[in-house]
Design a protein around this motif. Sequence first.
Motif, short mmCIF file in Angstrom:
data_model
loop_
_atom_site.label_atom_id
_atom_site.label_comp_id
_atom_site.label_asym_id
_atom_site.label_seq_id
_atom_site.Cartn_x
_atom_site.Cartn_y
_atom_site.Cartn_z
N UNK A 132 1.34 -1.52 0.44
CA UNK A 132 0.40 0.00 -0.12
C UNK A 132 1.28 0.88 0.24
N UNK A 133 -0.06 2.20 -0.65
CA UNK A 133 1.09 3.39 -0.69
C UNK A 133 -0.09 4.39 -0.96
N UNK A 134 0.20 5.51 0.02
CA UNK A 134 -1.12 6.80 0.19
C UNK A 134 -0.18 7.95 0.74
N UNK A 135 -0.98 9.82 0.68
CA UNK A 135 -0.57 10.31 1.41
C UNK A 135 -1.01 10.27 2.54
N UNK A 136 -0.49 10.54 3.43
CA UNK A 136 -0.46 10.60 4.88
C UNK A 136 -1.81 11.37 5.52
N UNK A 137 -2.93 10.75 5.42
CA UNK A 137 -4.10 12.09 5.83
C UNK A 137 -4.15 13.05 6.32
N UNK A 138 -3.54 12.49 7.61
CA UNK A 138 -3.68 13.40 8.88
C UNK A 138 -1.52 13.71 8.78
N UNK A 139 -1.25 13.83 8.33
CA UNK A 139 0.49 14.44 8.30
C UNK A 139 0.90 15.18 6.86
N UNK A 140 0.37 16.44 6.90
CA UNK A 140 0.84 17.49 5.83
C UNK A 140 1.97 16.77 4.99
N UNK A 141 2.71 16.63 3.65
CA UNK A 141 3.55 16.25 2.88
C UNK A 141 4.98 14.74 3.20
N UNK A 142 3.57 13.88 3.53
CA UNK A 142 4.69 12.50 4.05
C UNK A 142 3.95 11.69 3.41
N UNK A 143 4.82 10.70 3.03
CA UNK A 143 4.45 9.60 2.71
C UNK A 143 4.22 8.34 2.74
N UNK A 144 3.21 7.33 3.21
CA UNK A 144 3.04 5.85 4.10
C UNK A 144 3.55 5.19 3.11
N UNK A 145 4.09 4.64 3.24
CA UNK A 145 4.54 2.69 2.61
C UNK A 145 4.12 2.00 3.75
N UNK A 146 2.89 0.40 3.25
CA UNK A 146 2.87 -0.98 3.83
C UNK A 146 3.38 -1.62 3.09
N UNK A 147 3.68 -2.75 4.06
CA UNK A 147 4.73 -4.13 2.90
C UNK A 147 4.08 -5.04 3.94
N UNK A 148 3.16 -6.34 3.71
CA UNK A 148 3.29 -7.37 4.47
C UNK A 148 4.06 -8.57 3.45
N UNK A 149 4.29 -9.52 4.68
CA UNK A 149 4.46 -10.51 5.22
C UNK A 149 4.22 -11.73 5.25
#
Length: 562
Positions: free
Chosen positions: A58-75
């Motif tokens: 998953x990759x998305x613009x962080x909704x609660x933190x402007x100017x940051x992007x979040x990556x979520x990777x699962x195994x």
Amino acid sequence: MTTTTRVPRRRVAAALLAVGVTLAGALAGLGPSTAGASSHREAPLVAADPAIDNTDLYAFVSPERAGYVTFIANWVPFEEPNGGPNFYPFATDAAYHIYVDNNGDAKADASFRFTFQTIDKRGGSTFLYNNGPVTSLDDENLLYRQTYTLESSFNGQPFKTRATGAPVAPSRVGDASMPDYQALRNQATKTLEGGWKVFAGQADDPFFLDLRVFDLLYGGNLSEVGQDTLAGYNVNTIALQVPFSDVALKADAKRNPVIGIWTTTDRPRVRMTGRADQGIGNDRVQVSRLGNPLVNEVVLPANLKDAFNSLTPDKDATIPDVVKRVTEPEVPKLIEAIYGVPAPATPRNDLVEVFLTGVTTKANGPIKADLNSQLNNMDVDASRFQPAEMLRLNLGVPPTASPNRLGVLANDLQGFPNGRRLTDDAVDIALQTVEGAAQTGKLVDALAAGDGVDANDNAFGGTFPYVALPNSGAVNKGGGTGALAGTGTADANGNAGVSPAPSTAPAAFFTTNAGKSITAVALAASAAAITLGVLLFLGWWRRRRPVAAADGPPAAEITAIL
């Protein structure tokens, strides 16, 4: 390839005797058996090695933190919460990667590498994961724990250590063992220099879908829908939040907002079993890869799946069979054959945009929009652009106040396939996309209901790391749907009928007049023949070879991955 060091003769004898047992067991395996299948276990090799199996990205613009992007990777797919006593650690001889390409050459411009270490205090005293309630990550009752090292590299520079000895949130053993798991999650969520946030540990599997797509596309008549196959299961999650400037081309997300993301797992080329101190080493090979959801599962055929997991993105466009599976996809043909919905004409250049180039008018594709191709970055060198499969995200599209599960297809431009949020319905979006909805702008009415699973079974959080806490308790709740699981009926609450007592006898292919199964007779005869053969070989070996000196220490088995 497997290479084994020379071992003493007594070990050869023991091994040969074990062969008799092993082959007898293998023959037993010819009887009726069960097999699992899911979108996570997408290729033959990773299906046998879940610790390195990428399940989702998953990759998305962080909704609660402007100017940051979040990556979520699962195994590690299909983690049943009660799967003790060892539960589900990250592999300590693997390297877990998140890669970002910001200039479109299909090579990593930002690399984030996670490696894990294990602290096991059980020794010979107990089999328990914990021997009392665990209230903190350094609780002495937590006998098995992991830590990790995070390293980063930008623009091909040497890796720099960003965190070491960081704690991993443990597998959730149960409410008695971990009465406040949220506290453990909070302790495992760390803020690093530069504003980075990071988390590693167990979480509820955020992917929601009905996996009966493999049963003739939901039963051949859309009767097999509405069941979240992954409800109740957990995964191992790595979540990372970084500033736009760390991943955007020339650190300028305004001029260059588009990035491409993928994850991989590396294993050592040579692995030695029985060695706790092996580590990851420097001679590694890529064994798993993930970008867009469902690509390796339902786009690529069986004979390409393992190869795709070993490919780097810059090689994608050089493999004609990979490109052909995008331009001439299988799924629309199956939908036409089973449901009568006409397949869009090929070649599918719209899917080339979705999966290989990003959606852009600069590639002369059929989708007339500029959304998420690196070609849209103002400072990109278009001559170096390389089509490649990866999850692309436009950092300039702000978070949606009320996300739509169908993402871009519902005019919610912050959703999949522009990145991927936890709430995006990847299966329904993918079904509509392969039927041409991204090109026509219209949903296919016959498939409007999709798989009937529109949301995750657990609510997501509103702040980092967003994923729901891991599930606790059995997935099947003591039920089942096998041939002996019940009477075939259920009450108004969906409870299965009374099950007959399970048989303690092995299943048989056929039964003889004497009441013995042919399978059982064959297995007994095979085992006897194997054992006799081993004994004869041992007698010949002892007569042929002189007696050797006492055995040395056990030899390690070496497995090479080519």
